[in-house]
Motif scaffolding. Structure first.
Motif, mmCIF file in Angstrom:
data_model
loop_
_atom_site.group_PDB
_atom_site.id
_atom_site.type_symbol
_atom_site.label_atom_id
_atom_site.label_comp_id
_atom_site.label_asym_id
_atom_site.label_seq_id
_atom_site.Cartn_x
_atom_site.Cartn_y
_atom_site.Cartn_z
ATOM 1 N N PRO A 187 0.823 -1.218 0.000
ATOM 2 C CA PRO A 187 0.000 0.000 0.000
ATOM 3 C C PRO A 187 0.853 1.262 0.000
ATOM 4 O O PRO A 187 0.541 2.239 -0.696
ATOM 5 N N GLU A 188 1.946 1.235 0.776
ATOM 6 C CA GLU A 188 2.796 2.412 0.861
ATOM 7 C C GLU A 188 3.447 2.734 -0.486
ATOM 8 O O GLU A 188 3.525 3.906 -0.892
ATOM 9 N N ASP A 191 0.808 4.107 -2.932
ATOM 10 C CA ASP A 191 0.497 5.500 -2.612
ATOM 11 C C ASP A 191 1.630 6.431 -3.053
ATOM 12 O O ASP A 191 1.396 7.527 -3.570
ATOM 13 N N GLU A 192 2.855 5.983 -2.866
ATOM 14 C CA GLU A 192 4.005 6.805 -3.267
ATOM 15 C C GLU A 192 4.017 7.040 -4.768
ATOM 16 O O GLU A 192 4.242 8.171 -5.240
ATOM 17 N N CYS A 195 1.203 9.401 -5.771
ATOM 18 C CA CYS A 195 1.572 10.781 -5.424
ATOM 19 C C CYS A 195 2.461 11.398 -6.502
ATOM 20 O O CYS A 195 2.240 12.536 -6.946
ATOM 21 N N LYS A 202 -0.742 12.608 -0.042
ATOM 22 C CA LYS A 202 -0.864 11.228 0.445
ATOM 23 C C LYS A 202 -2.303 10.826 0.710
ATOM 24 O O LYS A 202 -2.704 9.683 0.471
ATOM 25 N N GLN A 203 -3.097 11.739 1.233
ATOM 26 C CA GLN A 203 -4.491 11.425 1.540
ATOM 27 C C GLN A 203 -5.268 11.113 0.261
ATOM 28 O O GLN A 203 -6.023 10.143 0.198
ATOM 29 N N ALA A 205 -3.936 10.132 -2.548
ATOM 30 C CA ALA A 205 -3.363 8.906 -3.109
ATOM 31 C C ALA A 205 -3.999 7.670 -2.479
ATOM 32 O O ALA A 205 -4.317 6.695 -3.171
ATOM 33 N N ALA A 206 -4.184 7.698 -1.154
ATOM 34 C CA ALA A 206 -4.818 6.575 -0.466
ATOM 35 C C ALA A 206 -6.261 6.397 -0.941
ATOM 36 O O ALA A 206 -6.742 5.263 -1.107
ATOM 37 N N ARG A 209 -6.179 4.829 -4.350
ATOM 38 C CA ARG A 209 -5.869 3.399 -4.228
ATOM 39 C C ARG A 209 -7.107 2.608 -3.845
ATOM 40 O O ARG A 209 -7.360 1.516 -4.386
#
Length: 529
Positions: A187-188, A191-192, A195, A202-203, A205-206, A209
Motif C-alpha cells: 500500500p505504501e 500510494d508513493e 503521489c 498522500k491522503q 493517493a490513499a 488506491r
C-alpha cells in the motif's frame, strides 16, 4: 414486448406482426408497412417466449392452470398458423403469411384494400384465439419491469470515473516498470507512486488506491490467484500486497482489458442472457431498412456498444461447470454470435479468405479464465472437439490427418457438447450475407429456436430445380455434411425433415437415389452498409 408503429392513417392498428429482433425479413415487412403509412402492432416473439417460459416454470405446481398459454407463445402460435418462421403477419384477424406474402399483396395492389376492409369492419388485428395465449397488458408491464431489474442486477457504476481510473492504472504501471522494478507492491509503495505520477497528496493517493481496489483495477494478491487474473507485476509480502489483473491484446481478446467491477459474476446463463439482449438490441437498431445489412461503423461508435463492451468483462470469471447440455448450447451459440458482431464493429470484417480464416481463429473472449475463439466455440465446444473444415489438412482433403480443436488435457474439453446437434449451423452467424440471421437462444426454448432456425434456413437456402432432378444447397451442408448424415440420401432426408413442405420428402420416397445435389456459391460479402 409489444409496440405500435408511430406513422399511420388509422388510430387503431388493423395489422399485427409477430417478429424477432435482428430478423431481416421482419425488418423488410416493417419497412414496407411504414412506407405505406399502415399502422401495425408489433409483438417481439423472442421476448414474449423468453419471459413467458420463465413464468411457466414458476407456475408448474398448478396443473389445472396449464392452458394453451402455458405452452409458450411460439408453440401456441405455430399450432394456430402452422408456421414456425417469422414474421407472421395478421390483417383484420387473418394470418396472411410472412414478408414474401406481404410483398406479393402490395405488388398486386391488394394490401391497402385488405387494411381498408378491416377498418370498415372494425376488425381487430389479431383473432381472439391468438390474443388468448398472449400475456395480458399488466403482465407485459410486469415483464418490462423484469427487464429493468435485469439491468439493475448488473450494478450501477460511474463509468466515466472508471475509465479515468483505468488511465491511472496504466500510468502507475509505467512508473513502476521504470523506477521500482522488483519491489513488492505494498500500500505504501502504491500510494508513493500515485503521489508522484498524479501529483496528489498522500491522503488523495490513499483514496485513489481504494477506488482502484473497489473497481477491481487493483487486486489484493492473496485473493487473486483463483480469479484467473495472473499478475503483470508479480508481488509477494508477509502483509498486504497488490497485483494488477492480466490484460490481453485489445484487438484479439475483446473482453480482456478489465475485470468485472462488481465482484463475483452472476451465473453463466444470466450473464449470457444479458449480453445477448444487448447485442441483439444493437443489431436491431443498426439493421438496414431492407434487413440485408448492418451499419457496423455507427454501431461501434454508439454508447450502447460501449455499454455492451464493458459488460463482456463479466464473462472472464463465470463458472461454466453447472451448465446442462442445453444451457451450454444456448450459452455458446449466443456468445459466438455476440463475439462476431463485437469484433466486426471493433476491427472490421475480413476482406479475403486468408484474413477470414485468421479472423475466426484470432478473435476471442476470455470465459471462465480460458480463451475461446470463434473456432474454439464452433468446432471445439459445439461440434464435440471436431476438426475445423478451415484447417490446412481439411482444405486439401486430408481431414484424417488434422488435429482436433482442443489437444488432450485442454481444460476446455470439459465443456464440449455431445452429442452434436447439427442445427447449430443454422444458428451461428459469421457476418456474411449467406449466414443465417442472428437469433436469441435459451435453454428453455432451445428446441423451438433451433427448429425454427432450421426451417427458416432451409426455406431460403434449399432450392428444387424445375425438373425436380436437382437440389441446390447452401455450402454449409457441404462443409459440415457429416454433422448431418454420412450419406447423400440421408442428408436430403434430414433436410426434408426440417422443411414444412412435403415436396422433397415425397421425391425422396419415390426416387431416393435420383436426386442430384448442387451447392450454391457462398456469399462472403459482409452484411455491412
Amino acid at each position: 414486448f409489444s409496440s405500435s408503429s408511430s406513422s399511420s392513417k388509422s388510430r387503431v392498428p388493423r395489422v399485427a406482426l409477430f417478429t424477432s429482433r435482428g430478423c431481416k425479413h421482419c425488418r423488410r415487412a416493417k419497412t414496407l408497412l411504414s412506407e405505406k403509412h399502415i399502422a401495425y402492432r408489433e409483438l417481439a416473439l423472442d421476448l414474449l417466449v423468453n419471459e413467458n417460459e420463465k413464468e411457466k416454470e414458476r407456475n408448474t405446481t398448478s396443473r389445472s392452470s396449464r392452458s394453451s398459454r402455458s405452452k409458450g407463445v411460439r408453440e401456441s402460435l405455430q399450432e394456430y398458423t402452422g408456421r414456425r418462421t417469422v414474421p407472421q403477419v395478421f390483417i383484420g384477424g387473418e394470418c396472411i403469411g410472412g414478408a414474401d406474402e406481404l410483398v406479393v399483396l402490395e405488388e398486386k395492389g391488394d394490401l391497402e384494400k385488405l387494411v381498408v376492409k378491416a377498418e370498415e369492419k372494425q376488425s381487430k388485428a389479431l383473432p381472439d384465439e391468438v390474443e388468448a395465449f398472449l400475456p395480458k397488458k399488466q403482465e407485459l408491464q410486469d415483464l418490462e419491469k423484469l427487464q429493468e431489474l435485469k439491468k439493475e442486477g448488473e450494478g450501477k457504476r460511474d463509468w466515466v470515473r472508471h475509465e479515468e481510473l483505468l488511465s491511472y492504472e496504466e500510468r502507475v504501471k509505467r512508473r513502476l516498470a521504470r523506477d521500482y522494478v522488483g519491489l513488492t507492491l505494498t500500500p505504501e509503495l502504491v500510494d508513493e507512486v500515485i503521489c508522484k505520477e498524479l501529483a496528489v497528496n498522500k491522503q488523495d493517493a490513499a483514496r485513489i488506491r481504494e477506488e482502484l481496489l473497489a473497481n477491481r483495477i487493483l487486486l489484493v494478491s492473496s485473493s487473486s490467484s483463483s480469479t484467473g487474473s495472473s499478475s503483470s507485476v508479480a508481488v509477494e509480502s508477509s502483509s498486504v500486497s497488490y497485483t494488477f489483473p492480466t490484460k490481453y491484446p485489445s484487438d484479439e481478446v475483446f473482453n480482456g482489458q478489465m475485470l468485472w467491477p462488481f465482484g463475483a459474476p452472476r451465473p453463466a446463463s444470466q450473464v449470457a442472457e444479458s449480453l445477448r439482449l444487448k447485442i441483439l438490441n444493437l443489431y436491431e437498431s443498426y439493421l438496414s431498412p431492407d434487413g440485408n445489412a448492418v451499419d457496423y461503423e455507427n454501431l461501434g461508435k454508439s454508447e450502447e456498444f460501449k455499454d455492451y463492451v464493458r459488460s463482456t468483462a463479466e464473462l472472464r470469471e463465470v463458472d461454466l461447470n453447472p451448465l446442462s447440455r442445453e444451457e451450454k448450447i444456448a450459452f455458446f451459440v449466443n456468445i459466438y454470435n455476440a463475439l462476431v458482431v463485437h469484433a466486426t464493429a471493433a476491427v472490421g470484417a475480413p476482406t479475403n479468405i486468408v484474413k477470414r480464416l485468421q479472423f475466426f481463429s484470432r478473435i476471442k473472449y476470455c470465459i471462465g479464465g480460458q480463451l475461446y475463439s470463434c473456432d474454439d466455440i464452433e468446432h471445439g465446444i459445439l461440434r464435440n472437439n471436431a476438426v475445423s473444415p478451415g484447417s490446412i489438412f481439411a482444405l486439401v482433403g486430408l481431414s484424417c490427418l488434422a488435429s482436433r480443436t482442443f489437444p488432450a488435457g485442454d481444460p476446455r474439453e470439459a465443456f464440449v457438447v455431445e452429442p452434436v446437434d447439427p442445427r447449430i449451423h443454422f444458428a451461428l452467424v459469421c457476418g456474411a450475407k449467406s449466414c443465417p440471421p442472428i437469433r436469441l437462444y435459451s435453454a428453455s426454448n432451445l428446441e423451438e429456436g433451433l427448429a425454427g432456425a432450421a426451417e427458416a434456413f432451409c426455406e431460403s437456402e434449399v432450392q428444387l430445380s424445375d425438373d425436380k432432378q436437382t437440389v441446390t444447397l447452401s455450402k454449409i451442408f457441404k462443409w459440415y455434411g457429416k454433422d448431418f448424415a454420412s450419406k447423400k440420401v440421408d442428408l436430403l432426408r434430414r433436410i426434408a425433415g426440417y422443411q414444412q413442405g412435403e415436396e422433397l420428402k415425397q421425391l425422396l420416397d419415390s426416387n431416393p437415389k435420383g436426386l442430384k445435389i448442387k451447392y450454391a456459391e457462398y456469399n462472403w460479402d459482409v452484411n455491412s452498409k
